[in-house]
Design a protein around this motif. Structure first.
Motif, short mmCIF file in Angstrom:
data_model
loop_
_atom_site.label_atom_id
_atom_site.label_comp_id
_atom_site.label_asym_id
_atom_site.label_seq_id
_atom_site.Cartn_x
_atom_site.Cartn_y
_atom_site.Cartn_z
N ASP A 51 0.84 -1.19 0.00
CA ASP A 51 0.00 0.00 0.00
C ASP A 51 0.88 1.24 0.00
OD1 ASP A 51 -2.28 1.52 -0.02
OD2 ASP A 51 -3.11 0.71 1.83
N ILE A 52 0.28 2.36 -0.29
CA ILE A 52 0.97 3.64 -0.28
C ILE A 52 0.67 4.30 1.07
CG2 ILE A 52 1.10 5.91 -1.37
CD1 ILE A 52 0.11 4.50 -3.96
N SER A 53 1.72 4.57 1.85
CA SER A 53 1.48 5.13 3.18
C SER A 53 1.09 6.61 3.08
CB SER A 53 2.71 4.96 4.07
OG SER A 53 3.84 5.59 3.49
N GLU A 54 1.70 7.34 2.14
CA GLU A 54 1.38 8.77 1.99
C GLU A 54 1.26 9.12 0.52
OE1 GLU A 54 3.82 11.61 4.19
OE2 GLU A 54 4.60 9.95 5.38
N GLY A 55 0.33 10.02 0.21
CA GLY A 55 0.20 10.55 -1.14
C GLY A 55 0.19 12.07 -1.10
N HIS A 56 1.21 12.67 -1.70
CA HIS A 56 1.31 14.14 -1.75
C HIS A 56 1.37 14.59 -3.20
CE1 HIS A 56 2.20 14.65 2.61
NE2 HIS A 56 2.71 13.44 2.47
#
Length: 316
Positions: free
Chosen positions: A281-286
């Motif tokens: 999974d992607i922990s953060e999306g900026h």
């Protein structure tokens, strides 16, 4: 009067885009695998079902795509079709890749073969970037997808870029970060949270079970984002754009807003289930949507807090 063909017209983005294009005076054709049998519930919710010209279209079938394009002769094609759930892509990786990557290739090749001056929009995804940490991804950020869905979207992105360069097609990809609305089905976590919060506020004694609530995403409002799609096809030159709010929040912040809006403390009604965590999974999306602002004049009007409240208000 311009003519537009929307592939995937029955989904969240397809319905809002159809509404926008009708308001702009377009003749709108909506593609669906079986237009005779589909319910088109989202279009009915928006009050526009009777204004759409439906065509049966399977984007996995090149002959079906080409026949539809030659019949409709659209000025613009919006490719919003294909399997749209990141979570489901881990269970159905082959269908995900075929519906997104092969479907996009069929549309591009059919446009080229038709030799019509069609402008093409492709629905990209922030999932292509993978986990960029605290780096705000823009159009030059490398792709490192972490899901079958992200892999499929990355392949489709490069197909569009290749056809634009090799055959001078007016083909653009919008790299959209998360965008929500009341038209989301409950398999999407935001709608799952909103629906449960409303039921609990109305007396249900259920406990909402979720996976990783510490993931962080850039959440926007879907009706804003379809306007960006349209703007891309109004430009003299095709290009790719990151579409996002530029603001990132944790999922637990969204949960808090939703439960707070219905007068509840979310911690009394939510439990975590490790089995719901994704394999990767992607922990953060900026996101850095500056290019869209500079070239398209587009800015997201609503951020995560408003989105959560809008969804609750619609549900009530």
């Amino acid at each position: 009067m311009k003519t537009a063909l929307i592939c995937g017209v029955s989904g969240q983005d397809g319905a809002y885009l159809a509404k926008l294009l009708l308001e702009k005076g377009y003749k709108v054709f909506g593609g669906s695998r079986d237009a005779q049998m589909a319910s088109f519930g989202n279009l009915s919710r928006l009050g526009i079902r009777q204004k759409i010209n439906f065509v049966s279209l399977s984007i996995n079938d090149f002959r079906s795509v080409l026949q539809t394009i030659l019949k409709v002769k659209p000025d613009e094609i919006y490719n919003l079709a294909g399997q749209s759930s990141v979570g489901l892509s881990f269970e159905q990786p082959v269908e995900t890749l075929e519906s997104i990557s092969i479907g996009t290739l069929n549309l591009l090749e059919a446009i080229r073969f038709s030799d019509l001056p069609i402008r093409f929009y492709n629905a990209g995804s922030s999932e292509c970037f993978g986990d960029t940490g605290s780096l705000a991804a823009d159009e030059m950020t490398p792709f490192r997808p972490r899901s079958p869905y992200g892999v499929a979207k990355a392949a489709a992105f490069w197909q569009v870029a290749n056809y634009r360069e090799a055959y001078q097609l007016h083909a653009s990809t919008g790299i959209l970060f998360n965008h929500e609305s009341p038209l989301r089905p409950e398999r999407f976590v935001t709608q799952k949270i909103v629906a449960a919060a409303c039921r609990i506020a109305n007396g249900s004694r259920e406990i909402l079970t979720l996976g990783n609530i510490d993931i962080a995403r850039d959440w926007g409002w879907a009706p804003d984002y379809v306007e960006a799609m349209w703007l891309m096809l109004q430009q003299a030159n095709a290009d790719d754009y990151v579409i996002a709010t530029g603001q990132t929040n944790k999922l637990r912040d969204f949960i808090n807003i939703v439960f707070e809006t219905v007068g509840l403390n979310w911690q009394d009604h939510v439990q975590i289930d490790l089995s719901l965590f994704r394999p990767t999974d992607i922990s953060e999306g900026h996101a850095n949507p500056r290019k869209a602002e500079d070239k398209l004049g587009w800015i997201a009007r609503y951020k995560m807090e408003e989105v959560g409240r809008f969804m609750i208000n619609d549900a009530n």
